[in-house]
Design a protein around this motif. Structure first.
Motif, PDB file in Angstrom:
ATOM      1  N   LEU A   1       0.815  -1.214   0.000  1.00 62.03           N
ATOM      2  CA  LEU A   1       0.000   0.000   0.000  1.00 62.03           C
ATOM      3  C   LEU A   1       0.851   1.268   0.000  1.00 62.03           C
ATOM      4  O   LEU A   1       0.376   2.327  -0.383  1.00 62.03           O
ATOM      5  CB  LEU A   1      -0.906   0.014   1.230  1.00 62.03           C
TER       6      LEU A   1
ATOM      7  N   TRP B   1       1.091   3.427  -3.105  1.00 60.40           N
ATOM      8  CA  TRP B   1      -0.250   3.896  -3.427  1.00 60.40           C
ATOM      9  C   TRP B   1      -0.642   5.068  -2.525  1.00 60.40           C
ATOM     10  O   TRP B   1      -1.113   6.105  -2.978  1.00 60.40           O
ATOM     11  CB  TRP B   1      -1.210   2.718  -3.264  1.00 60.40           C
ATOM     12  N   VAL B   2      -0.386   4.855  -1.202  1.00 65.35           N
ATOM     13  CA  VAL B   2      -0.700   5.917  -0.242  1.00 65.35           C
ATOM     14  C   VAL B   2       0.149   7.153  -0.523  1.00 65.35           C
ATOM     15  O   VAL B   2      -0.326   8.282  -0.453  1.00 65.35           O
ATOM     16  CB  VAL B   2      -0.469   5.403   1.199  1.00 65.35           C
TER      17      VAL B   2
ATOM     18  N   GLY C   1       1.272   8.132  -3.358  1.00 65.17           N
ATOM     19  CA  GLY C   1       0.714   8.834  -4.514  1.00 65.17           C
ATOM     20  C   GLY C   1      -0.552   9.583  -4.162  1.00 65.17           C
ATOM     21  O   GLY C   1      -0.786  10.698  -4.611  1.00 65.17           O
ATOM     22  N   LEU C   2      -1.350   8.956  -3.300  1.00 64.89           N
ATOM     23  CA  LEU C   2      -2.666   9.514  -3.008  1.00 64.89           C
ATOM     24  C   LEU C   2      -2.592  10.698  -2.041  1.00 64.89           C
ATOM     25  O   LEU C   2      -3.205  11.734  -2.251  1.00 64.89           O
ATOM     26  CB  LEU C   2      -3.530   8.406  -2.408  1.00 64.89           C
TER      27      LEU C   2
END
Lengths: 315, 859
Positions: free
Chosen positions: B600, B603-604, B606-607
């Protein structure tokens, strides 16, 4: 350890084979006496010490078709040492059953086995079974936590928690997650009244339980045990750390609790056993020697050894 | 032995060896015990011994005085390193030298040959520039010269001088010094030839300052400013040194109504020119690029109306200007660089310090040539010495009825020389001690030169004498507390839970070996841990910052989810498998948590962190939502837990009273899922609101990522304090009487309920004292913080920034501190503060533990 056979079955257990001892009693011919097989050995204690075969003497009076607790051929080992040998007995519903016997005879061990406190010791091994209301305590699927909630226990030394009197009494409700103040207060009062402590502590429920006297602490422990409304109450020498007056209070309390609760009590005090209990079991070196109504055990014991012990001529 | 007090004789005697060994061991133990206490006390006394001189008052003692005859407008008085000679400099360039021993004038000369029209003297009076009527300038330096003349060449009576006696010799004095040699001391003047400027108008004002490549001058002539840079050039044929001048006429338009400025000054290395009129008007000209110089700021250095500037001087380093006026006020000014300066060059000239109150007019100012002391002479004949950083008044002297004309402090700062209006030269022996390290300087915010505002700063030394030592202890104490906090955040829960697990849940057979293994962790040298932290963990952590952050969420979630799934098992199975099978499942949850964190992480990143967490932390991109989310998520989870337990729990219990076990388990999982969603939702909402309201977490608890940071130290130092907290906590938990444990278990409590409701409250003070001892260890820990923090003494709560602790500071700086210097003593004070901190913590822990023991006896 070599497994030896025993020939008797406790009363209440369906068995095709009726033990010899029972037969002799059933005949009612002879007065209370020593069974032949034991008599010939030249002293029962010696026989036990030499690990020879012997049979438990069970009085007729100690039969009950619907006992709350039934112990079946219970054996227990601490590591390699066997501490309980083929103990079979019952605790009748609503009665007080006393376990007597010299120190180290396994009374307390037996008592702890009833709510599986001996599980906490790594080296313990058991065989046989115990039934609570006809259901096995030692079955693999038994939830020990649930079991202990149904079997209250009071220890030799008063052991209140270092919290307030109130919190001590409602401990069993707290661990069930009860938060309703009214319920807690009601149970607290009921249990303290049940333990005969209400009048003495009702004004200081929030003070520390450790400030109470030894006798009060022990009654608080009893109140804590009965707050959970157990099926069986186990008392492990509840008066051994108390003075005679406090002991008297506890005995009165036992008398009052009788009927509501089935009580199994370990005691060293013969008077206490004779005064407070309905049934008495005499144990010696891990064996149940004689079991019957208290009256029978104290007034008409079938074994000389029992008589010697209850009259203080032991040894 | 004789029978004592029994009246009867005992048949058996105690053997002598028994009584002897009894006595001997008693003596040995007594000596050992007292010795230990004495050793600790001695350390304390030694620290105190070194530290106390920091706070002792400076001393000053009148030593010698002499009459200088009659002087004509003296400009300065100078004193040599050994305080044997005093020299006065008159406005016409006459240099007179006096000998304190005889009180007589031993030399008089006019090195400038003609009367200068303007003179500029450096604050310590060593180098100077003079301008003349004909438009030429000369630069030079005064110097006291010491040398050891060969004794064979001296007259016999001179050879017979005894120790300490001072005798005149040529234009100086001879003195026999300690190692037996004869030392000559006299004054020397180095002087350049007259340097002609392009203009030959009279030079009215001149200012000078030294640069690495030569002197810089600024002259006021013909109603304009000329900036002059000099360069020494050696003619390599003749070996002659030639000074080249490069003149720049500054584009300065003088206000004809104001006339010639009364003072002309060059700041620092010559980047600003100050023009000062008597009424206090000060114009600052930026001459960093002389071609496009301009007035950047005008201030009034004498706020009172009608009052005038009467004395001024730079402090050492020529950055701070000290101005004394006719009201007796003395202020120091320097340039700061605030964010909104409002001046073309971005700096503002501010009155930072004020020394004493008003009183008699200031007539002379002299800075110390080696530190930031400033001596102030007044009209009424008093002299004060102030510390320019702390504004503390060190010394106050009543010299006499006459006004002070000039004063100077000796090069070693051990003497003060005063010239009065009665042409008397007086000398004082003085010892300023350690004025730059008083309590204010150490613990209160101090306005250091060039700083925007008073601040807590630790910067103890630098390469040059001009450096202002900054001895603020707070950044170090702050760093110590920060290290302690972060390591406790990591280590204490881990150690306490480990102790709880071993004492309450682990089987007795495994307890002893496991306890010994964890205690063995304590024997790991902290330098190894520090090495691991700095060279292994820090670089790796930098590459997995998002995953590390995410793992704080996924790991507990994986464990909790595992626990809820476990409840789904049929009861028969869950009870039968409560042994190693359950442990295995728990073990499975850990890698699941770690792997999901790794998965994750990007992803985190990037988010929430705009794709690059380091740039995000630095504030270069993204918004504050991600940071708030990470900070608020644990809080929201905690709130949900409280809400779920207090409000939802009873309601759900009532509704599900008749449900089957399986149904309840499913309900629990559903509640867990809703809880996660609700926590994230609420955290996201609050984060967006906070971000929308303009609050950004960056810059406070999170901020620019530094590779060696508090997180790494917290992690590794947590590892170092785990064993000690674990051991003490385990002891405290195990010493809870067994009968309480049995009573609780016997009442049907689970081991966890027993631990939380009975064991932990009973052992609470023991656990507290374990944590305090752990704190003590963390406070004093040196090697790990030394190696893994970067040692930047900043006061910053940012978990991703470094810091410097008291202990690491001592380790870093003590080897370089000059013995008995202020810095050296300040480091000892740091040691004393550290000692006091650990001592307090340990004493507190011990007191709590004693109380605990008393209570334990009751049980």
């Amino acid at each position: 350890m070599e497994e030896r056979t025993i020939e008797i079955r406790p009363p209440g257990v369906a068995s095709k084979e009726v033990p010899r001892m029972m037969r002799s009693q059933a005949g009612g011919q002879e007065p209370a006496g020593i069974p032949e097989s034991n008599a010939t050995l030249g002293g029962l204690f010696e026989a036990i010490e030499q690990d020879r075969k012997f049979e438990t003497v069970v009085h007729d009076s100690a039969r009950d078709d619907n006992p709350v607790l039934e112990i079946q051929e219970f054996r227990l080992w601490y590591g390699e040492a066997q501490a309980l040998h083929d103990v079979s007995m019952i605790c009748p519903q609503g009665k007080v059953t006393a376990l007597i016997g010299p120190s180290g005879c396994g009374k307390s061990t037996l008592l702890r086995c009833v709510n599986r406190m001996n599980d906490l010791i790594d080296s313990v091994r058991i065989s046989g079974d115990m039934l609570l209301n006809g259901q096995s305590i030692y079955d693999k699927g038994v939830d020990v936590i649930e079991l202990r909630k149904r079997i209250g226990m009071v220890f030799q030394k008063p052991n209140p928690f270092p919290m307030s009197i109130f919190e001590n009494v409602v401990y069993s409700l707290r661990i069930d997650g009860e938060r309703d103040r009214r319920v807690l207060q009601e149970v607290c009062e009921q249990s303290l009244r049940g333990a005969g402590l209400w009048k003495e502590v009702k004004d200081r429920l929030d003070s520390s339980a450790l400030a109470l006297s030894g006798g009060q602490q022990q009654r608080l422990c009893i109140a804590r045990a009965i707050a959970a409304e157990p099926d069986v109450l186990l008392l492990d020498e509840p008066c051994s750390a108390l003075d005679p007056i406090a002991t008297g209070r506890i005995e009165e309390l036992i008398e009052e609790l009788k009927g509501t609760y089935s009580i199994l009590i370990v005691t060293h005090n013969m008077q206490q056993a004779s005064r407070a209990s309905d049934f008495t079991a005499f144990m010696y070196l891990g064996r149940l020697v004689e079991f019957g109504s208290t009256e029978d055990i104290f007034l008409q014991p079938k074994l000389k050894e029992t008589e010697d012990y209850v009259t203080g001529r032991f040894g | 032995m004789k029978p004592r007090a029994t009246g009867t004789r005992r048949p058996r005697k105690t053997r002598f060896s028994v009584t002897f060994s009894e006595g001997a061991s008693r003596a040995l133990i007594t000596v050992g015990g007292i010795g230990t206490i004495a050793a600790v006390a001695l350390i304390f006394v030694f620290l105190l011994w070194v530290v106390v001189p920091l706070f002792t008052a400076p001393t000053v003692e009148a030593a010698e005085r002499l009459s200088a005859g009659s002087l004509e407008a003296p400009r300065a008085v100078l004193i040599d390193e050994y305080q044997l000679l005093a020299s006065t400099l008159d406005a016409d360039g006459t240099l007179r030298t006096f000998d304190f021993a005889s009180g007589e004038k031993i030399g008089e000369r006019k090195p400038l040959e003609q009367r200068p029209s303007a003179v500029s003297l450096s604050p310590e009076g060593r180098d100077f520039a003079a301008g003349f009527e004909d438009g030429s300038v000369r630069i030079g330096r005064f110097g006291y010269r010491s040398y050891f003349p060969p004794e064979a060449e001296l007259a016999p009576e001179l050879r017979a001088i005894e120790d300490g006696v001072v005798v005149r010799y040529e234009d100086g004095v001879l003195q026999r010094v300690q190692d037996g040699a004869l030392r000559f001391q006299g004054i020397d003047v180095e002087l350049s030839d007259p340097l002609s400027m392009r203009k030959s108008t009279p030079i009215e004002r001149i200012a000078h300052t030294a640069r690495d490549d030569g002197m810089v001058l600024c002259v006021w002539t013909d109603g304009g400013l000329i900036f002059v840079e000099t360069e020494e050039r050696t003619n390599f044929l003749t070996g002659e040194v030639v000074l080249d001048l490069s003149e720049t006429e500054l584009a300065y338009e003088p206000d004809p109504s104001r006339g010639t400025p009364d003072y002309l000054l060059l700041v620092g290395r010559g980047d600003n020119v100050l023009l000062l009129w008597e009424d206090g008007r000060l114009e600052r000209v930026d001459v960093r690029d002389p071609e496009s110089a301009s007035v950047v700021e005008v201030v009034d250095v004498v706020p009172a109306d009608g009052e005038v500037v009467t004395a001024l001087s730079f402090l050492i380093g020529k950055s701070t200007l000290v101005v004394g006026d006719s009201t007796g006020a003395v202020r120091s000014w320097f340039r700061i660089k605030p964010e909104a300066a409002g001046t073309p060059d971005g700096t503002v000239f501010v009155p930072a310090h004020r020394f004493g109150s008003t009183g008699s007019a200031v007539t002379a100012l002299a800075p110390s040539p080696r530190s930031r002391l400033i001596s102030v002479g007044r009209e009424d004949g008093t002299v004060q010495i102030y510390q320019a950083t702390t504004e503390a008044l060190l010394v106050e002297l009543e010299v006499g009825p006459d006004a002070i004309r000039a004063l100077s402090m000796s090069p070693k700062e051990d003497g003060l020389c005063v010239l009065t209006a009665a042409d008397e030269v007086m000398r004082w022996d003085m010892d300023p001690r350690h004025p730059e390290a008083d309590l204010t300087a150490l613990f209160a915010p101090v306005w250091y030169e060039g700083y925007e505002q008073p601040a807590h700063v630790w910067q103890s030394e630098s390469g040059t004498d001009e450096f202002e030592p900054k001895l603020g202890f707070l950044p170090l104490i702050y760093g110590t507390l920060k290290a302690t906090l972060y390591s406790m955040l990591f280590g204490a829960p881990l150690a306490l839970f480990a102790a709880l697990y071993t004492s309450e849940f682990l089987s007795r057979r495994l307890r002893t070996p496991i306890k010994s293994i964890i205690e063995m962790m304590a024997s790991l040298p902290s330098v190894v841990l520090g090495f691991l932290a700095a060279l292994v963990i820090a670089p790796v952590a930098q590459t997995v910052v998002p995953a590390t952050l995410v793992s704080f969420v996924t790991l507990p979630l994986a464990l909790l989810l595992g626990a809820y799934l476990w409840q789904l098992l049929p009861q028969r199975l869950s009870i039968r498998w409560s042994g190693w099978q359950r442990l295995c499942c728990m073990g499975l949850a850990l890698p699941v948590g770690v792997l999901s964190a790794l998965a994750l992480g990007p992803w985190v990143e990037g988010l929430l962190f705009a794709g690059n967490i380091e740039l995000w932390l630095d504030g270069q991109r993204g918004n504050g939502v991600g940071g708030w989310l990470i900070l608020l998520l644990p809080l929201c989870a905690l709130l949900w837990t409280l809400f779920g337990g207090r409000a939802l729990g009873p309601w759900m219990r009532r509704r599900s009273a008749n449900w089957s076990r399986h149904q309840c388990a499913v309900l629990d999982i559903a509640k867990f899922g809703v809880g996660i969603a609700a926590s994230i939702g609420v955290a996201l909402l609050v984060s967006s609101l906070l971000d929308g309201a303009g609050y950004d977490p960056r810059g406070s608890y999170v901020g620019t990522y530094v590779q060696r940071n508090a997180l790494i130290v917290g992690f590794v130092m947590g590892f170092a304090i785990i064993p000690i907290i674990y051991t003490l906590a385990e002891d405290a938990l195990s010493s809870v009487p067994e009968h309480l444990r049995l009573a609780s278990l016997g009442a049907g409590a689970t081991p966890w309920q027993t631990a939380v409701r009975v064991i932990v409250p009973t052992a609470m003070s023991g656990l507290f004292s374990a944590v305090m001892i752990g704190l003590g260890r963390a406070v004093g820990e040196t090697m790990i913080v030394l190696m893994a923090t970067g040692n930047t003494p900043v006061m910053d709560m940012n978990i991703f920034n470094g810091f410097r602790t008291l202990s690491a500071n001592i380790a870093v700086e003590l080897p370089e501190a000059v013995q008995n210097s202020t810095h050296y003593r300040a480091l000892f004070l740091a040691a004393l503060v550290l000692f006091a901190m650990t001592f307090t913590l340990n004493t507190l822990a011990e007191l709590v533990r004693l109380r605990f023991r008393k209570r334990a006896v009751q049980l």
